[in-house]
Design an enzyme around this catalytic site. Sequence first.
Site, PDB file in Angstrom:
ATOM      1  CG  ASP A  25     -17.131  95.834 -55.702  1.00 30.51           C
ATOM      2  OD1 ASP A  25     -17.487  96.602 -56.615  1.00 30.51           O
ATOM      3  OD2 ASP A  25     -17.068  96.181 -54.501  1.00 30.51           O
TER       4      ASP A  25
ATOM      5  CG  ASP B 182     -13.890  98.712 -53.190  1.00 26.63           C
ATOM      6  OD1 ASP B 182     -14.609  99.701 -52.996  1.00 26.63           O
ATOM      7  OD2 ASP B 182     -13.295  98.109 -52.270  1.00 26.63           O
TER       8      ASP B 182
ATOM      9  CG  HIS C 219     -10.335 101.647 -52.213  1.00 25.07           C
ATOM     10  ND1 HIS C 219     -11.522 102.316 -52.104  1.00 25.07           N
ATOM     11  CD2 HIS C 219     -10.554 100.410 -51.674  1.00 25.07           C
ATOM     12  CE1 HIS C 219     -12.417 101.530 -51.533  1.00 25.07           C
ATOM     13  NE2 HIS C 219     -11.872 100.374 -51.269  1.00 25.07           N
TER      14      HIS C 219
ATOM     15  CG  HIS D  84      -9.447  96.371 -50.519  1.00 18.33           C
ATOM     16  ND1 HIS D  84      -9.406  96.900 -49.245  1.00 18.33           N
ATOM     17  CD2 HIS D  84     -10.610  96.791 -51.068  1.00 18.33           C
ATOM     18  CE1 HIS D  84     -10.502  97.595 -49.034  1.00 18.33           C
ATOM     19  NE2 HIS D  84     -11.259  97.566 -50.115  1.00 18.33           N
TER      20      HIS D  84
ATOM     21  CE  LYS E 147     -18.376  99.220 -54.544  1.00 20.38           C
ATOM     22  NZ  LYS E 147     -17.390  98.852 -53.528  1.00 20.38           N
TER      23      LYS E 147
ATOM     24  CB  CYS F 264     -20.449  95.908 -52.487  1.00 20.05           C
ATOM     25  SG  CYS F 264     -20.824  97.098 -53.781  1.00 20.05           S
TER      26      CYS F 264
HETATM   27  C1  VGL Z   1     -16.121  95.899 -50.057  1.00 24.17           C
HETATM   28  C2  VGL Z   1     -14.797  95.234 -48.336  1.00 24.17           C
HETATM   29  C3  VGL Z   1     -13.950  96.295 -48.564  1.00 24.17           C
HETATM   30  C4  VGL Z   1     -17.310  95.689 -50.908  1.00 24.17           C
HETATM   31  C5  VGL Z   1     -15.292  96.970 -50.308  1.00 24.17           C
HETATM   32  O1  VGL Z   1     -17.482  96.492 -51.850  1.00 24.17           O
HETATM   33  O2  VGL Z   1     -18.082  94.733 -50.675  1.00 24.17           O
HETATM   34  N1  VGL Z   1     -15.874  95.041 -49.084  1.00 24.17           N
HETATM   35  N2  VGL Z   1     -14.224  97.147 -49.547  1.00 24.17           N
HETATM   36 ZN    ZN Z   2     -12.917  98.701 -50.421  1.00 20.17          ZN
END
Ligand code: VGL
Ligand code: ZN
Length: 198
Positions: free
Chosen positions: A19, A61, A63, A80, A105, A144
């Site tokens: 990420d 990440d 989304h 985000h 993901k 993560c």
């Molecule tokens: C994550 C916060 C929000 C991560 C993902 O992958 O660590 N942290 N979304």
């Molecule tokens: Zn996220």
Amino acid sequence: MNTLERYDLQPGDALLVTDIQNDFLSGGSLAVPGGDEVVPVLNRYIDIFVTRNLPVFVTRDWHPEHHCSFRAQGGPWPPHCIVGTHGAEFAAALRLPPSAVIISKATTPEHDAYSSFLRTDLDRQLRDAGIRRIFIGGLTTDYCVLNTTRDALQLGYQVFVLVDAIRAVDVQPGDGQRAVEEMIALGAKCISLQKLAA
Ligand code: VGL
Ligand code: ZN
């Protein structure tokens, strides 16, 4: 300390870069304290793995616009890593090799995923590549990296946490430190560039 522990890289090892996306870096909507600092360190890890012909896997990440983890949907986070936005892109300073395997993901509105194994084909990709040991770094230590490490250990992989290339959100102070302690207690080993390059 297990004296039989091999820190030298060998076939079956893979780097997992987690990420490194603009929204988790300075100026991003979910900027992680010190997040930018891990990018040059990860670039050095990438160089080492590529030089040894070992595979590099990269997660993101990824989304949709109205993802369940966003506050407007009742989740804990600001919006985000929305697909198609600058915030979702990998950091420009991250030097990904052309051979890097990208794993996306949390791609559906109704599910979040802190583990890169959740609803992805990461496990199959790793198995197909003959991977037995995962060297994991990136963001974020307390989400993560922690959850991916838990699942990897559960699935039978050995996990090395790149402690100089992870940073925590630390919603509660100490979350990152507790995450590292939990990963160690579960059987992960901590390693840094100095040890690996030695
Ligand atoms: C994550 C916060 C929000 C991560 C993902 O992958 O660590 N942290 N979304
Ligand atoms: Zn996220």
